[in-house]
Every structure is written in C-alpha cells, then in structure tokens.
Write a protein that holds these residues in place. Structure first.
Motif, mmCIF file in Angstrom:
data_model
loop_
_atom_site.group_PDB
_atom_site.id
_atom_site.type_symbol
_atom_site.label_atom_id
_atom_site.label_comp_id
_atom_site.label_asym_id
_atom_site.label_seq_id
_atom_site.Cartn_x
_atom_site.Cartn_y
_atom_site.Cartn_z
ATOM 1 N N GLY A 170 35.026 40.001 40.599
ATOM 2 C CA GLY A 170 33.708 40.479 40.969
ATOM 3 C C GLY A 170 33.305 40.144 42.385
ATOM 4 O O GLY A 170 32.244 40.587 42.838
ATOM 5 N N ALA A 171 34.108 39.364 43.112
ATOM 6 C CA ALA A 171 33.775 38.986 44.480
ATOM 7 C C ALA A 171 34.512 39.893 45.464
ATOM 8 O O ALA A 171 35.455 40.606 45.112
ATOM 9 C CB ALA A 171 34.139 37.524 44.740
ATOM 10 N N GLU A 172 34.073 39.848 46.723
ATOM 11 C CA GLU A 172 34.705 40.652 47.766
ATOM 12 C C GLU A 172 36.097 40.091 48.071
ATOM 13 O O GLU A 172 36.313 38.881 48.039
ATOM 14 C CB GLU A 172 33.836 40.621 49.029
ATOM 15 N N GLU A 173 37.031 40.986 48.365
ATOM 16 C CA GLU A 173 38.392 40.557 48.652
ATOM 17 C C GLU A 173 38.429 39.705 49.909
ATOM 18 O O GLU A 173 37.870 40.075 50.933
ATOM 19 C CB GLU A 173 39.305 41.775 48.817
ATOM 20 N N PRO A 174 39.092 38.538 49.862
ATOM 21 C CA PRO A 174 39.167 37.676 51.055
ATOM 22 C C PRO A 174 40.065 38.284 52.129
ATOM 23 O O PRO A 174 40.731 39.304 51.908
ATOM 24 C CB PRO A 174 39.750 36.378 50.496
ATOM 25 N N GLU A 175 40.090 37.664 53.286
ATOM 26 C CA GLU A 175 40.867 38.193 54.402
ATOM 27 C C GLU A 175 42.366 38.108 54.151
ATOM 28 O O GLU A 175 43.123 38.980 54.570
ATOM 29 C CB GLU A 175 40.512 37.441 55.684
ATOM 30 N N GLN A 176 42.821 37.056 53.499
ATOM 31 C CA GLN A 176 44.241 36.888 53.223
ATOM 32 C C GLN A 176 44.438 36.665 51.716
ATOM 33 O O GLN A 176 44.750 35.565 51.253
ATOM 34 C CB GLN A 176 44.805 35.707 54.014
ATOM 35 N N PRO A 177 44.266 37.724 50.926
ATOM 36 C CA PRO A 177 44.308 37.566 49.462
ATOM 37 C C PRO A 177 45.720 37.297 48.958
ATOM 38 O O PRO A 177 46.705 37.837 49.450
ATOM 39 C CB PRO A 177 43.795 38.920 48.960
ATOM 40 N N ALA A 178 45.810 36.443 47.951
ATOM 41 C CA ALA A 178 47.081 36.211 47.277
ATOM 42 C C ALA A 178 47.374 37.381 46.353
ATOM 43 O O ALA A 178 46.457 37.979 45.776
ATOM 44 C CB ALA A 178 47.017 34.906 46.477
ATOM 45 N N PRO A 179 48.640 37.758 46.200
ATOM 46 C CA PRO A 179 48.989 38.818 45.247
ATOM 47 C C PRO A 179 48.445 38.502 43.863
ATOM 48 O O PRO A 179 48.514 37.362 43.400
ATOM 49 C CB PRO A 179 50.516 38.833 45.276
ATOM 50 N N LEU A 180 47.916 39.511 43.193
ATOM 51 C CA LEU A 180 47.205 39.306 41.931
ATOM 52 C C LEU A 180 47.611 40.372 40.918
ATOM 53 O O LEU A 180 47.743 41.542 41.259
ATOM 54 C CB LEU A 180 45.691 39.351 42.157
ATOM 55 N N ILE A 181 47.815 39.945 39.676
ATOM 56 C CA ILE A 181 47.963 40.889 38.569
ATOM 57 C C ILE A 181 46.884 40.577 37.536
ATOM 58 O O ILE A 181 46.561 39.415 37.275
ATOM 59 C CB ILE A 181 49.359 40.840 37.923
ATOM 60 N N THR A 182 46.314 41.636 36.986
ATOM 61 C CA THR A 182 45.286 41.507 35.952
ATOM 62 C C THR A 182 45.893 41.910 34.619
ATOM 63 O O THR A 182 46.447 43.003 34.491
ATOM 64 C CB THR A 182 44.072 42.384 36.274
ATOM 65 N N LEU A 183 45.787 41.036 33.632
ATOM 66 C CA LEU A 183 46.409 41.254 32.332
ATOM 67 C C LEU A 183 45.369 41.556 31.265
ATOM 68 O O LEU A 183 44.200 41.195 31.380
ATOM 69 C CB LEU A 183 47.208 40.010 31.913
ATOM 70 N N LYS A 184 45.842 42.218 30.221
ATOM 71 C CA LYS A 184 45.015 42.429 29.034
ATOM 72 C C LYS A 184 45.153 41.206 28.132
ATOM 73 O O LYS A 184 46.190 40.565 28.104
ATOM 74 C CB LYS A 184 45.483 43.684 28.284
ATOM 75 N N PRO A 185 44.089 40.879 27.396
ATOM 76 C CA PRO A 185 44.193 39.713 26.500
ATOM 77 C C PRO A 185 45.290 39.917 25.474
ATOM 78 O O PRO A 185 45.533 41.031 25.002
ATOM 79 C CB PRO A 185 42.807 39.640 25.844
#
Length: 254
Positions: A159-174
């Motif tokens: 829900g926050a704004e993407e930072p300048e140097q974001p770490a790779p992220l995966i979003t999973l289903k429960p």
C-alpha cells in the motif's frame, strides 16, 4: 515616432500562433524531464514465480536484472527472505559462462561481464515456499564490470509508494488452511476400579471399627468370668450348708 519592426513581413508571427508554439515547447520539455526522471527507476531487478501460493514446493523463480551501466553486469547477489534456506535453492539457468554459488544468507550468480546494455536473467528452483507468507522480498546487489554496485534492497511495503531502489518482490496467495488437530484432552470414561478405590478408606474403617468393638467385648467378658464362677460356688456352698443343717434338725442324735 512608432517603433521600427525589423522582421520581414513573411517572418511575422500571429499572436495566437506564438502562444501555441510556446505551450508546445513547454509540453515537450516537461515530457522529456519526466522521462529522464523515470528512466533510473525503471532499471531495476524483478522476480516472478511459476507457482504463486504460499507453501508451494519445487517453485521456479525467474530474476531479470536490467543493465543501466554500459560496462556490463558481472554478478548478481541475492539475499533470501526468512523461511527459505540457501541449501533449498538450486540453479536452473544463468547467462552463458556464469556459475552459481550458495552464500550464508542466499546465493550469487556471476562470471564474465555481459555485453554493454545486455540484461541479466537467471532462474533458480526453491524446494518450498514459506507457509503463511504472502510477500517475499529478495534483496539483490547488482555488480558491474567497472565496480559499480546497484543496491536493490529497499523493502516494498504493501500500500506504500515504491521506494527508489526496491528489492525484487513476489506476492503470493494464502496457502490452504490447516485442518484443526484432534484434541488429545478427551474426557476419560469413569473406571470401574476407580469407585472401589475411592471408597476403600471408608470400607477399611468399617471392619476396623467392628473388629475393635468385638475385641473390647471379648476382653471384657474374659476378664469377669471367674467372678460369676465364684458367686456360683458361694451360692452352691451356702445352699449345701443349709440343707445339711436342716437334715440334722430333723434327725436328732440318739
């Protein structure tokens, strides 16, 4: 005297056209500025998964590192999130000439620097994704041939704004909800041996009381029997004496 207009008649600009020209120029410059600011943010490392449910096994992660330094990418170092051990990661694919090496907190793929402008892409297999986790961040250090290190390590908060140097992220289903474990504290059925055990003190006391009373009565009787015998003898002796006296009175001596 009116001002002299040195522009030829063919070069004169109508005021409305001049305003539109200015607006167009400002718009183009603004667009170029936005693109210039957005370009660095677009060049980062991304990751995707072929299975997107928490707790999945044998999951293939695909990493893509964009080249923003003309010297060429030389290596990619990935820090694993909590719940994934380095021993559970194996290499699937890497750029030609690159090798895989496990580290204390993740792994590194690298080798000969890639050609200028060539993105780096590599794939690894995860034995099992963590249970209960829906956001996994893979901090990555991207090293170039000239020694520059791009640090894509900032955690992207939901829900926050993407930072300048974001770490790779995966979003999973429960993952699937775990079935409730059967309760081991089931009420025990009353045991048939428990009842006598509970009443055993009372049962033991009753015979003891009866036995004590019997012993008391026996002792009392055994300690007084000789008195009754003596009384009987005295009575018998007295009766005999009276009988003898009586007979002697009826038959006087001659």
């Amino acid at each position: 005297m009116p001002p002299i207009d040195f522009l030829p008649a063919s070069a004169k600009v109508v005021p409305g056209v001049r305003n539109r020209f200015r607006l167009t120029t400002v718009g183009v410059l603004t667009g170029l500025g936005v693109l210039a600011l957005a370009a660095p943010a677009a060049a980062h490392v991304e990751v995707s998964a072929d299975k997107t449910r928490a707790g999945s096994t044998n999951v293939t992660l695909t990493f893509h590192g964009e080249a923003e330094n003309p010297s060429g990418i030389r290596s990619e170092r990935v820090v694993l999130p909590a719940g994934i051990a380095p021993a559970d990661v194996t290499l699937v694919k890497a750029p030609p000439g690159w090798s895989f090496q496990a580290t204390a907190d993740g792994f590194t793929v690298g080798g000969k620097a890639l050609p200028s402008g060539t993105d780096a892409e590599w794939k690894v297999r995860i034995a099992k994704l963590p249970d209960g986790e829906t956001r996994l961040s893979f901090k990555t250090l991207e090293t170039y041939a000239d020694g520059e290190v791009a640090r894509w390590i900032e955690i992207q908060e939901q829900g926050a704004e993407e930072p300048e140097q974001p770490a790779p992220l995966i979003t999973l289903k429960p993952g699937p909800a775990a079935a409730p474990a059967p309760s081991s504290a089931a009420p025990a059925a009353p045991s048939s041996a428990a009842a006598p055990a509970a009443s055993s003190p009372q049962a033991a006391e009753v015979p003891a009381t009866v036995q004590a009373e019997s012993v008391a009565e026996t002792d009392e009787g055994s300690s007084t029997w000789w008195i009754w015998v003596l009384v009987a003898l005295v009575v018998a002796g007295g009766a005999g004496y009276l009988l003898v006296r009586r007979r002697a009175g009826q038959h006087p001596a001659e």
